[in-house]
Design a protein around this motif. Structure first.
Motif, mmCIF file in Angstrom:
data_model
loop_
_atom_site.group_PDB
_atom_site.id
_atom_site.type_symbol
_atom_site.label_atom_id
_atom_site.label_comp_id
_atom_site.label_asym_id
_atom_site.label_seq_id
_atom_site.Cartn_x
_atom_site.Cartn_y
_atom_site.Cartn_z
ATOM 1 N N SER A 52 3.326 2.538 -8.861
ATOM 2 C CA SER A 52 4.260 3.305 -8.035
ATOM 3 C C SER A 52 3.600 4.487 -7.316
ATOM 4 N N ILE A 53 2.538 5.037 -7.890
ATOM 5 C CA ILE A 53 1.878 6.256 -7.365
ATOM 6 C C ILE A 53 2.915 7.379 -7.247
ATOM 7 N N GLN B 117 9.225 6.665 -3.234
ATOM 8 C CA GLN B 117 10.027 6.043 -4.302
ATOM 9 C C GLN B 117 10.756 4.805 -3.764
ATOM 10 N N ALA B 118 11.404 4.961 -2.616
ATOM 11 C CA ALA B 118 12.171 3.836 -2.047
ATOM 12 C C ALA B 118 11.234 2.683 -1.682
ATOM 13 N N TYR B 119 10.072 3.038 -1.150
ATOM 14 C CA TYR B 119 9.089 2.010 -0.778
ATOM 15 C C TYR B 119 8.641 1.242 -2.012
ATOM 16 N N PHE B 120 8.350 1.981 -3.082
ATOM 17 C CA PHE B 120 7.928 1.329 -4.334
ATOM 18 C C PHE B 120 9.019 0.388 -4.843
ATOM 19 N N LEU B 121 10.253 0.881 -4.886
ATOM 20 C CA LEU B 121 11.338 0.070 -5.455
ATOM 21 C C LEU B 121 11.488 -1.243 -4.664
ATOM 22 N N ARG C 185 0.878 -1.182 0.000
ATOM 23 C CA ARG C 185 0.000 0.000 0.000
ATOM 24 C C ARG C 185 0.906 1.220 0.000
ATOM 25 N N PRO C 186 0.567 2.275 -0.783
ATOM 26 C CA PRO C 186 1.440 3.444 -0.764
ATOM 27 C C PRO C 186 1.551 4.012 0.653
ATOM 28 N N VAL D 128 4.198 15.815 0.229
ATOM 29 C CA VAL D 128 4.221 17.181 -0.312
ATOM 30 C C VAL D 128 5.640 17.768 -0.252
ATOM 31 N N THR D 129 6.606 16.921 0.072
ATOM 32 C CA THR D 129 8.004 17.366 0.059
ATOM 33 C C THR D 129 8.819 16.356 -0.746
ATOM 34 N N LYS D 130 9.971 16.838 -1.186
ATOM 35 C CA LYS D 130 10.872 15.948 -1.929
ATOM 36 C C LYS D 130 11.298 14.758 -1.052
ATOM 37 N N GLU D 131 11.562 15.023 0.219
ATOM 38 C CA GLU D 131 12.026 13.950 1.109
ATOM 39 C C GLU D 131 10.986 12.843 1.204
ATOM 40 N N ASP D 132 9.712 13.242 1.374
ATOM 41 C CA ASP D 132 8.667 12.220 1.488
ATOM 42 C C ASP D 132 8.409 11.541 0.139
#
Ligand code: FAD
Ligand code: DLZ
Ligand code: SF4
Length: 516
Positions: A269-270, A241-245, A197-198, A232-236
């Motif tokens: 990937s959302i 992204q890392a979670y998807f990968l 889940r995202p 809503v931030t690049k960090e999140d």
């Protein structure tokens, strides 16, 4: 006080620190300008979550820029002096700061580009409009690629992009020997306890007031603000992204075209909202996906499929959008004029597949590709919905929707309104496709096996009716030769029943008020 000599406006989908307009800029003499403006929020009635996402991401980005040493003039929507438009805000900034020049990265759509191009004349200040090099192919490269080609096909463009980026190449040859593993990517999915889940991100003291502002100002826009948990931030966004990968990419390929009741994200990937607004870098994301393959953590069909979506389809859509000019939106090859049914804004329909796709769209501002193409898009195509209205709906309701990517996907790929520039045949199908790729039909009041009658799946009769209605325009398409032959083989009584069933569905749509 330092004299401000350069004004750099940063638009809502330009939230990247490496933006071309910022390159080589001297922070001491630059003023950045970010603007929440009513015109951009209302030129179509964007989903409430989409506006909230853009404003919240813009406000966080302004904070990051300030922390990095930039001076930012940030105009909030509720600023009493807010003029409501980009050009109005540039006028106020020019009056306030008397800049010697404006530098801006090109906009992502014709409508806004026309504004940027007018500023030099309106304000008498030189305006340097720089290319948006967050994309892999420049406008010139795409134009060169299409020149002299009779037929445009994404596959060949994609191979060029593989060569240009070096992604998934071994000694200049495609990894694994093939350029494309799409044939391995068509498995239906089963409900699984292990489905990723995202990530859900908590709201902070920047996002919370944005949600209140949007609730107050855009109450009549589609969708809900409940459970706003996008990054809503690049960090999140990098966390997602890392979670998807790690969790979804390994199965991304197998289940890319699958749909399941209650499963809104599957192994997708959302990431499109974050890529399109600038929080994530598409090339770095693809390199990270390739690293998963090289490390043996994700199979080639998944990684190639994912990379193809980004350096292939995404870049290709942008190339089509800019190469076809601002009149592309007017095309209506199939001469379709039916209003989009009102249930696209409510989800109130007994057709389970449509209900699933639309309700999740209204709740999350997201649906995955096959839902957009083969459910909502397919139905709009079959009933002969006006492609311009269909385009407006997709632009309004999705968090990731910006015209450069939404329009070619909707008008070209999904509605065939460009007559086949983007796809060699319309993405039209009867209920059998949806039944094969999902469990939707098992939960539906209609019977996917029946072609006619009140309990038959409406997609079935509509599919044949669509082909017959459009025989003048589609009858010579080689890729449709088989279905036209199958239609010709049916006896006259069956044909009449099918057409009567479709006519009843279309009449019921015409009787219900469309969306104004
Ligand atoms: P994934 O399935 O995880 O794919 C990975 C990435 O590939 C996406 O994030 C996206 O950046 C890219 N991608 C995949 N397919 C496409 C495509 N056809 N065109 C461009 N990029 C693609 N995508 C948008 O970004 N904005 C839109 O407004 C948009 N409108 C669409 C309208 C229609 C009618 C259709 C059929 C498709 C549309 N798409 C659009 C493409 C696609 O549906 C979304 O990119 C995808 O669903 C986003 O979810 P995801 O990030 O989980 O994608
Ligand atoms: C989509 C959007 C919305 C809703 N609001 C704003 C805004 O207030 N300020 C802004 O800078 N951009 C916004 N955007 C994005 C723009 O409409 C537009 O899509 C991009 O700038 C690309 O041209
Ligand atoms: Fe959709 Fe038809 Fe299946 Fe119902 S039976 S879910 S309308 S395809």
């Amino acid at each position: 006080m330092t004299q401000v000599i350069t004004l750099i406006p940063i638009l809502g989908d330009q939230l990247s620190l490496g933006l071309s307009s910022l390159r080589d800029a001297d922070q001491a003499s630059v003023r950045l300008l970010m603007m929440e403006v009513a015109d951009e929020a209302t030129y179509v009635r964007h989903h409430k979550k989409k506006i909230a996402y853009i404003f919240a991401a813009m406000r966080h980005h302004a904070a990051t820029l300030r922390a990095g040493g930039w001076t930012v003039d940030y105009i909030t929507l509720d600023d009493p002096e807010n003029s409501g438009s980009f050009t109005g805000e540039i006028a106020r900034a020019v009056a306030r700061l008397a800049p010697e020049r404006i530098i801006v990265t090109e906009a992502g759509e014709w409508r806004v580009m026309a504004m940027l191009e007018a500023w030099e004349t309106i304000f008498g200040v030189p305006v340097d409009i720089r290319p948006d090099d967050r994309f892999i192919a420049s406008h010139a490269e795409f134009t060169t690629w299409i020149e002299g080609r009779k037929q445009l096909r994404m596959e060949f463009f994609y191979r060029e992009m593989r060569r240009k980026t070096g992604l998934l190449l071994d000694d200049g040859k495609p990894a694994g020997g093939e350029w494309n593993y799409d044939s391995e990517n068509r498995k239906p999915a089963r409900a699984s306890l292990l489905m990723p889940r995202p990530l859900a991100f908590a709201q902070d003291d920047i996002t919370t007031p944005v949600l209140a502002l949007v609730a107050d100002r855009f109450a009549d826009h589609p969708g809900t603000l409940d459970r706003f948990d996008y990054a809503v931030t690049k960090e999140d966004a990098l966390r997602q992204q890392a979670y998807f990968l790690e969790h979804a990419l390994p199965c991304f390929g197998d289940y890319q075209d699958a749909m399941l009741t209650g499963e809104r994200f599957l192994w997708h990937s959302i990431l499109s909202p974050y890529i399109n607004s600038g929080l994530l870098d598409p090339l770095a994301l693809c390199q990270a996906a390739e690293a998963e393959y090289r490390a043996g953590r994700a199979p080639l069909n998944s990684v190639e499929g994912f990379i193809r979506q980004i350096i292939g389809w995404r870049e290709y859509m942008r190339g089509i959008y800019w190469s076809q000019g601002p009149d592309y939106v007017e095309r209506n090859f199939l001469d379709a004029h039916r209003p989009l049914p009102a249930f696209y804004w409510t989800g109130e329909t007994d057709m389970h597949c449509l209900k699933e796709a639309i309700v999740q769209t209204l709740e999350t501002a997201h649906a995955h590709h096959i839902q957009r193409l083969m459910v909502t898009g397919n139905y709009a195509l079959l009933i002969g919905a006006d492609p311009r209205q269909v385009h407006q709906w997709y632009l309004e309701v999705y968090l990731d929707a910006y015209e450069w990517v939404e329009l070619p996907n909707t008008l070209g790929m999904s509605q065939f309104a460009d007559g086949g520039l983007l796809s060699s045949k319309p993405y039209a199908s009867a209920g059998a496709y949806i039944n094969r790729m999902s469990d939707y039909c098992r939960h539906c009041r209609y019977d996917v096996k029946q072609r006619t009658g009140p309990d038959s799946c409406p997609f079935n009769a509509l599919y044949w009716d669509f082909l017959v209605r459009n025989e003048d325009r589609l009858g010579r398409n080689q890729r449709l030769a088989m279905p036209y032959r199958n239609w010709a083989r049916m006896n006259a009584g069956t044909q009449a029943d099918i057409r009567a069933s479709a006519a009843a569905t279309l009449a019921s749509l015409d009787a219900a008020p469309g969306y104004g």
